[in-house]
Design a protein around this motif. Structure first.
Motif, PDB file in Angstrom:
ATOM      1  N   VAL A  57       4.716   6.037  -1.043  1.00  0.00           N
ATOM      2  CA  VAL A  57       3.685   5.091  -1.477  1.00  0.00           C
ATOM      3  C   VAL A  57       3.354   5.336  -2.947  1.00  0.00           C
ATOM      4  O   VAL A  57       3.076   6.471  -3.348  1.00  0.00           O
ATOM      5  N   ARG A  58       3.381   4.274  -3.753  1.00  0.00           N
ATOM      6  CA  ARG A  58       3.212   4.394  -5.201  1.00  0.00           C
ATOM      7  C   ARG A  58       1.819   4.019  -5.688  1.00  0.00           C
ATOM      8  O   ARG A  58       1.551   4.066  -6.884  1.00  0.00           O
ATOM      9  N   GLU A  59       0.929   3.619  -4.780  1.00  0.00           N
ATOM     10  CA  GLU A  59      -0.445   3.290  -5.150  1.00  0.00           C
ATOM     11  C   GLU A  59      -1.351   3.560  -3.958  1.00  0.00           C
ATOM     12  O   GLU A  59      -0.858   3.830  -2.855  1.00  0.00           O
ATOM     13  N   ARG A  60      -2.641   3.497  -4.177  1.00  0.00           N
ATOM     14  CA  ARG A  60      -3.583   3.733  -3.083  1.00  0.00           C
ATOM     15  C   ARG A  60      -3.289   2.770  -1.936  1.00  0.00           C
ATOM     16  O   ARG A  60      -3.181   1.552  -2.148  1.00  0.00           O
ATOM     17  N   PRO A  61      -3.144   3.275  -0.702  1.00  0.00           N
ATOM     18  CA  PRO A  61      -2.798   2.384   0.405  1.00  0.00           C
ATOM     19  C   PRO A  61      -3.891   1.366   0.695  1.00  0.00           C
ATOM     20  O   PRO A  61      -5.079   1.682   0.649  1.00  0.00           O
ATOM     21  N   SER A  62      -3.475   0.160   0.992  1.00  0.00           N
ATOM     22  CA  SER A  62      -4.418  -0.900   1.332  1.00  0.00           C
ATOM     23  C   SER A  62      -4.940  -0.703   2.749  1.00  0.00           C
ATOM     24  O   SER A  62      -4.352   0.044   3.548  1.00  0.00           O
ATOM     25  N   GLY A  63      -6.014  -1.392   3.051  1.00  0.00           N
ATOM     26  CA  GLY A  63      -6.540  -1.337   4.408  1.00  0.00           C
ATOM     27  C   GLY A  63      -5.526  -1.820   5.429  1.00  0.00           C
ATOM     28  O   GLY A  63      -5.442  -1.282   6.538  1.00  0.00           O
ATOM     29  N   LYS A  64      -4.735  -2.845   5.042  1.00  0.00           N
ATOM     30  CA  LYS A  64      -3.716  -3.367   5.960  1.00  0.00           C
ATOM     31  C   LYS A  64      -2.659  -2.319   6.277  1.00  0.00           C
ATOM     32  O   LYS A  64      -2.223  -2.183   7.415  1.00  0.00           O
ATOM     33  N   LEU A  65      -2.246  -1.564   5.238  1.00  0.00           N
ATOM     34  CA  LEU A  65      -1.229  -0.539   5.458  1.00  0.00           C
ATOM     35  C   LEU A  65      -1.779   0.597   6.318  1.00  0.00           C
ATOM     36  O   LEU A  65      -1.098   1.090   7.225  1.00  0.00           O
ATOM     37  N   ILE A  66      -3.018   0.988   6.056  1.00  0.00           N
ATOM     38  CA  ILE A  66      -3.638   2.049   6.859  1.00  0.00           C
ATOM     39  C   ILE A  66      -3.688   1.629   8.329  1.00  0.00           C
ATOM     40  O   ILE A  66      -3.341   2.406   9.227  1.00  0.00           O
ATOM     41  N   THR A  67      -4.111   0.387   8.567  1.00  0.00           N
ATOM     42  CA  THR A  67      -4.180  -0.117   9.938  1.00  0.00           C
ATOM     43  C   THR A  67      -2.811  -0.150  10.588  1.00  0.00           C
ATOM     44  O   THR A  67      -2.643   0.218  11.760  1.00  0.00           O
ATOM     45  N   ARG A  68      -1.798  -0.577   9.837  1.00  0.00           N
ATOM     46  CA  ARG A  68      -0.451  -0.687  10.395  1.00  0.00           C
ATOM     47  C   ARG A  68       0.101   0.699  10.753  1.00  0.00           C
ATOM     48  O   ARG A  68       0.751   0.861  11.792  1.00  0.00           O
ATOM     49  N   ILE A  69      -0.154   1.701   9.918  1.00  0.00           N
ATOM     50  CA  ILE A  69       0.267   3.069  10.231  1.00  0.00           C
ATOM     51  C   ILE A  69      -0.351   3.511  11.554  1.00  0.00           C
ATOM     52  O   ILE A  69       0.331   4.078  12.422  1.00  0.00           O
ATOM     53  N   GLU A  70      -1.633   3.252  11.710  1.00  0.00           N
ATOM     54  CA  GLU A  70      -2.325   3.652  12.930  1.00  0.00           C
ATOM     55  C   GLU A  70      -1.803   2.894  14.138  1.00  0.00           C
ATOM     56  O   GLU A  70      -1.685   3.461  15.238  1.00  0.00           O
ATOM     57  N   GLU A  71      -1.456   1.615  13.959  1.00  0.00           N
ATOM     58  CA  GLU A  71      -0.924   0.812  15.062  1.00  0.00           C
ATOM     59  C   GLU A  71       0.431   1.330  15.544  1.00  0.00           C
ATOM     60  O   GLU A  71       0.767   1.208  16.724  1.00  0.00           O
ATOM     61  N   LEU A  72       1.212   1.895  14.632  1.00  0.00           N
ATOM     62  CA  LEU A  72       2.569   2.343  14.954  1.00  0.00           C
ATOM     63  C   LEU A  72       2.646   3.826  15.285  1.00  0.00           C
ATOM     64  O   LEU A  72       3.737   4.372  15.456  1.00  0.00           O
ATOM     65  N   ALA A  73       1.478   4.469  15.396  1.00  0.00           N
ATOM     66  CA  ALA A  73       1.430   5.922  15.538  1.00  0.00           C
ATOM     67  C   ALA A  73       2.196   6.445  16.757  1.00  0.00           C
ATOM     68  O   ALA A  73       2.709   7.564  16.729  1.00  0.00           O
ATOM     69  N   ASP A  74       2.282   5.662  17.819  1.00  0.00           N
ATOM     70  CA  ASP A  74       2.936   6.126  19.050  1.00  0.00           C
ATOM     71  C   ASP A  74       4.213   5.354  19.365  1.00  0.00           C
ATOM     72  O   ASP A  74       4.733   5.451  20.479  1.00  0.00           O
ATOM     73  N   THR A  75       4.737   4.605  18.421  1.00  0.00           N
ATOM     74  CA  THR A  75       5.917   3.778  18.673  1.00  0.00           C
ATOM     75  C   THR A  75       7.165   4.630  18.874  1.00  0.00           C
ATOM     76  O   THR A  75       7.482   5.490  18.049  1.00  0.00           O
ATOM     77  N   ALA A  76       7.874   4.385  19.963  1.00  0.00           N
ATOM     78  CA  ALA A  76       9.100   5.123  20.263  1.00  0.00           C
ATOM     79  C   ALA A  76      10.297   4.467  19.591  1.00  0.00           C
ATOM     80  O   ALA A  76      10.401   3.240  19.541  1.00  0.00           O
ATOM     81  N   VAL A  77      11.194   5.281  19.073  1.00  0.00           N
ATOM     82  CA  VAL A  77      12.433   4.792  18.459  1.00  0.00           C
ATOM     83  C   VAL A  77      13.625   5.052  19.366  1.00  0.00           C
ATOM     84  O   VAL A  77      14.476   4.189  19.561  1.00  0.00           O
ATOM     85  N   GLY A  78      13.699   6.234  19.943  1.00  0.00           N
ATOM     86  CA  GLY A  78      14.792   6.544  20.851  1.00  0.00           C
ATOM     87  C   GLY A  78      15.152   8.014  20.856  1.00  0.00           C
ATOM     88  O   GLY A  78      14.572   8.824  20.135  1.00  0.00           O
TER      89      GLY A  78
END
Length: 201
Positions: A149-170
């Motif tokens: 990340v090259r700048e302060r994270p936006s609220g949208k990015l922070i929310t998206r990180i939290e939404e994907l916190a438990d996402t399984a890849v394989g």
């Protein structure tokens, strides 16, 4: 960084930027790339890692005289003989140092983190004993960098990180790790595997 390497030596042709890592299994790259796409939708200035470069870093060595590479490989081979192959469940998006202060976006693992830690510790010990690298000052955390990340994270990015916190890849098998040279270019780093080290089954 290798002890004894001066600042002037870093730019000499016989120096290489070196690290040890475990590549994400090829069949998991599409899912990992999809996570990157979902993070991209949140916006922000992020330098993304190309899907074919995605890996779990075991130890970053840095700029190293090429004549030391055989010694690095020997120490890594000794470490590989002492650690068995293991299974990794790749899952979970996070950020260092935290989602609200994100500088590095990463993909983690829900199984295999302890085994990654054991492998990294064994490798670090062998490299230190050979006088090739200092032990890491920070605790090892098994992760695969998705982007920086090259700048302060936006609220949208922070929310998206939290939404994907438990996402399984394989699931993937960790049966080897690699000694990798990274060459920095204007279009991003180019990785070259110099040697691979198999783990006993």
């Amino acid at each position: 960084m290798v002890p004894g390497l001066t600042g002037g030596e870093k730019t000499r042709p016989h120096a290489a930027r070196i690290f040890f890592g475990v590549y994400i299994a090829e069949d998991l790259r599409p899912a990992a790339s999809d996570l990157q796409s979902r993070l991209k939708q949140a916006g922000g200035r992020v330098t993304w890692v190309a899907p074919h470069n995605l890996h779990f870093t075991l130890q970053f060595i840095g700029d190293t005289p090429t004549e030391l590479i055989p010694r690095l490989a020997q120490a890594a081979g000794e470490a590989a003989e002492r650690v068995s192959a293991f299974t990794v469940n790749v899952a979970g998006v996070g950020a260092f140092p935290s989602p609200t202060r994100a500088r590095t976006l990463w993909l983690g693992c829900s199984r295999g983190a302890a085994e990654f830690g054991n492998l990294a510790a064994e490798l670090s010990a062998r490299l230190h004993q050979a006088g090739l690298a200092e032990p890491e000052s920070r605790p090892f955390a098994a992760h695969c960098t998705l982007g920086r990340v090259r700048e302060r994270p936006s609220g949208k990015l922070i929310t998206r990180i939290e939404e994907l916190a438990d996402t399984a890849v394989g699931e993937m098998s960790c049966t080897r790790f690699s000694l990798i040279q990274s060459t920095l270019t204007g279009s991003g780093p180019v990785y070259e595997v110099l040697e691979e080290f198999g783990l006993p089954g």
